[in-house]
Write an enzyme that holds these catalytic residues in place. Structure first.
Site, PDB file in Angstrom:
ATOM      1  N   ARG A  38       7.516  85.178 -40.498  1.00  0.00           N
ATOM      2  CA  ARG A  38       7.662  85.968 -39.118  1.00  0.00           C
ATOM      3  C   ARG A  38       8.307  87.315 -39.482  1.00  0.00           C
ATOM      4  O   ARG A  38       8.126  88.276 -38.848  1.00  0.00           O
ATOM      5  CB  ARG A  38       8.528  85.131 -38.261  1.00  0.00           C
ATOM      6  CG  ARG A  38       7.654  84.224 -37.494  1.00  0.00           C
ATOM      7  CD  ARG A  38       8.217  83.432 -36.456  1.00  0.00           C
ATOM      8  NE  ARG A  38       7.191  82.520 -35.451  1.00  0.00           N
ATOM      9  CZ  ARG A  38       7.450  81.919 -34.616  1.00  0.00           C
ATOM     10  NH1 ARG A  38       8.784  81.555 -34.641  1.00  0.00           N
ATOM     11  NH2 ARG A  38       6.565  81.178 -33.710  1.00  0.00           N
ATOM     12  N   GLY A 386       3.015  75.991 -36.005  1.00  0.00           N
ATOM     13  CA  GLY A 386       4.161  75.938 -36.632  1.00  0.00           C
ATOM     14  C   GLY A 386       4.141  75.069 -37.848  1.00  0.00           C
ATOM     15  O   GLY A 386       4.405  75.754 -38.898  1.00  0.00           O
TER      16      GLY A 386
END
Ligand code: 3PG
Ligand code: MG
Length: 444
Positions: A38, A386
């Protein structure tokens, strides 16, 4: 459909102090960032803004500290990791509110970067509180939303903040929305969806959407166990949600109805890897509840033992078996586009002798092979969720796919066709002149 919101490219940002919302909700291990995906995905926007001579105040959440300050959820290690990624200092404000943070923000020179402490230390963040958003707005002259992973939440830093500052999208948000919307609205066919993960109820909307639009759906992960229960297959101690069995039956029925009308495959695993314990299992075996291939071959010329096609009462299915893996990976060889969300098994269990592939990750591995051209064909691939991303990142394979989303819930909601509050809050692109108007204008 192209991204319809204004982006950093649409406004003059020269020398501005920018308040940038990023999603740095990253996994930490022993106080260090365990996965920086991220962070690295946020860099193109940061560099774009730095090139414009901006100074940057970054804000994010991390984990779910429930509105209380908790050092376990501090973004400090993230500031250090970001500095490493950028090869440039990143200042850190130990509180996202207060005079210290404000003074630090106001004394930033062009090119300087400040990261604020976790927004969720304040309950106002998740309550989408206007006063809180107004306080945050004091940090910048412009707000840039680039936290794709959290735009499915209407929070102060994703929604209310846009009332107090001129607001635009960052490059990551634009790329995520564009790519995911395109595979849903206009995929190169055949379109295949591979869906794993724990619970059907978490992904029901997205499964329904793919029954509507896809040509091939393959189910894996723990949610497959609930579907197997619905088909009357014994799953032993496997993680399965009994209450979701009626839902699974409905899904199977609507998939069958579609398959009657047009070529369509809804595939449930036919074999699995089972063990009695997840951690350091004493032994694993393959159970072949449907295909019968392995059991027959192993026993020939005898009749296979009943146990070869039956999960025992004390066993759990922890991965899809080799037959199912090959079938799904084979399907991907005929696909134009594959959307993948959810690993096929328990990828977290470590392998022996430092093998990066654990005992219940082989199903996921064969899917990766199928999607990344190891069998010849390489479909256009979009990966979300995720756990899936964590696994392919750990295997250092993020570059092997066309798009690996930084969003879990956000990418699912976007695929479902839901409005994302953090995107909806941004202003639309200004309408450009109609083509005919431009031509007329030139003629004059
Ligand atoms: C995520 O990791 O899913 C996003 O950062 C959003 O976090 P949340 O699910 O705690 O809102
Ligand atoms: Mg989440």
């Amino acid at each position: 459909m192209a991204f319809t919101k204004q982006t950093v490219r649409d406004i003059d940002l020269k020398g501005k102090r920018v308040l940038l919302r990023v999603d740095y909700n990253v996994p930490l291990e022993n106080g260090q960032v365990a996965s920086d995906y991220r962070i690295t995905e946020s860099i193109p926007t940061i560099e774009y803004l730095l090139e414009k001579g901006c100074s940057l105040v970054l804000m994010s959440h991390l984990g779910r500290p429930d509105g209380k300050s908790d050092p376990k959820y501090s973004l400090k290690p993230v500031a250090e990791e970001l500095a490493k990624c950028l090869s440039k200092p990143v200042q850190f404000a130990g509180d996202c509110l207060g005079t210290n943070a404000l003074m630090a923000a106001q004394s930033l020179a062009p090119g300087n970067i400040l990261l604020l402490e976790n927004l969720r230390y304040y309950p106002e963040e998740e309550k989408n509180d206007k006063e809180f958003a107004k306080k945050l707005s004091a940090y910048g002259e412009v707000f840039v939303q680039d936290a794709f992973g959290v735009v499915h939440r209407a929070h102060a830093s994703t929604d209310a903040i846009t009332e107090f500052l001129p607001s635009v999208a960052g490059l990551l948000l634009e790329k995520e929305v564009d790519t995911i919307t395109e595979v849903i609205e206009n995929p190169t066919r055949p379109l295949m969806a591979i869906i794993g993960g724990a619970k059907i109820s978490d992904k029901i909307k997205v499964i329904e959407k793919f029954i509507e639009i896809a040509d091939f759906i393959a189910i894996g992960g723990a949610m497959a166990n609930t579907f197997l229960l619905a088909e009357g297959i014994e799953v032993g101690k496997s993680l399965a949600v009994k209450e979701d069995v009626p839902l699974a039956k409905e899904i199977i029925a609507s998939a069958k109805a579609k398959a009657k009308k047009q070529p369509f495959v809804f595939y449930l695993p036919q074999d699995g890897v089972v063990a009695t314990s997840l951690d350091a299992p004493r032994s694993t075996r393959i159970v072949d509840w449907d295909a019968q291939v392995i059991a027959d071959i192993e026993s020939y010329p005898k009749v296979p033992k009943e146990s070869a096609s039956k999960v025992a009462a004390d066993e759990s299915i922890l991965d899809i078996g080799p037959f199912s893996g090959s079938f799904i990976a084979g399907g991907a060889q005929l696909a134009g586009t594959v959307v993948w969300n959810g690993t096929m098994g328990v990828t977290e269990t470590d392998g022996l002798n430092n093998d990066p592939v654990g005992p219940f990750a082989h199903g996921t591995e064969v899917i990766i092979d199928g999607l990344t051209g190891q069998f010849g064909h390489r479909p256009f691939t979009v990966v979300g969720g995720g756990d899936t991303v964590a696994y392919i990142e750990e295997r250092k394979l993020t570059k092997a796919f066309n798009h690996v989303s930084t969003g879990g819930g956000a990418s699912l909601e976007l695929m479902e066709g839901k409005e994302l509050p953090g995107v909806a809050a941004l202003p639309d692109k200004k309408k450009t002149l109609e083509k005919s108007d431009t031509i007329k204008h030139k003629k004059k």
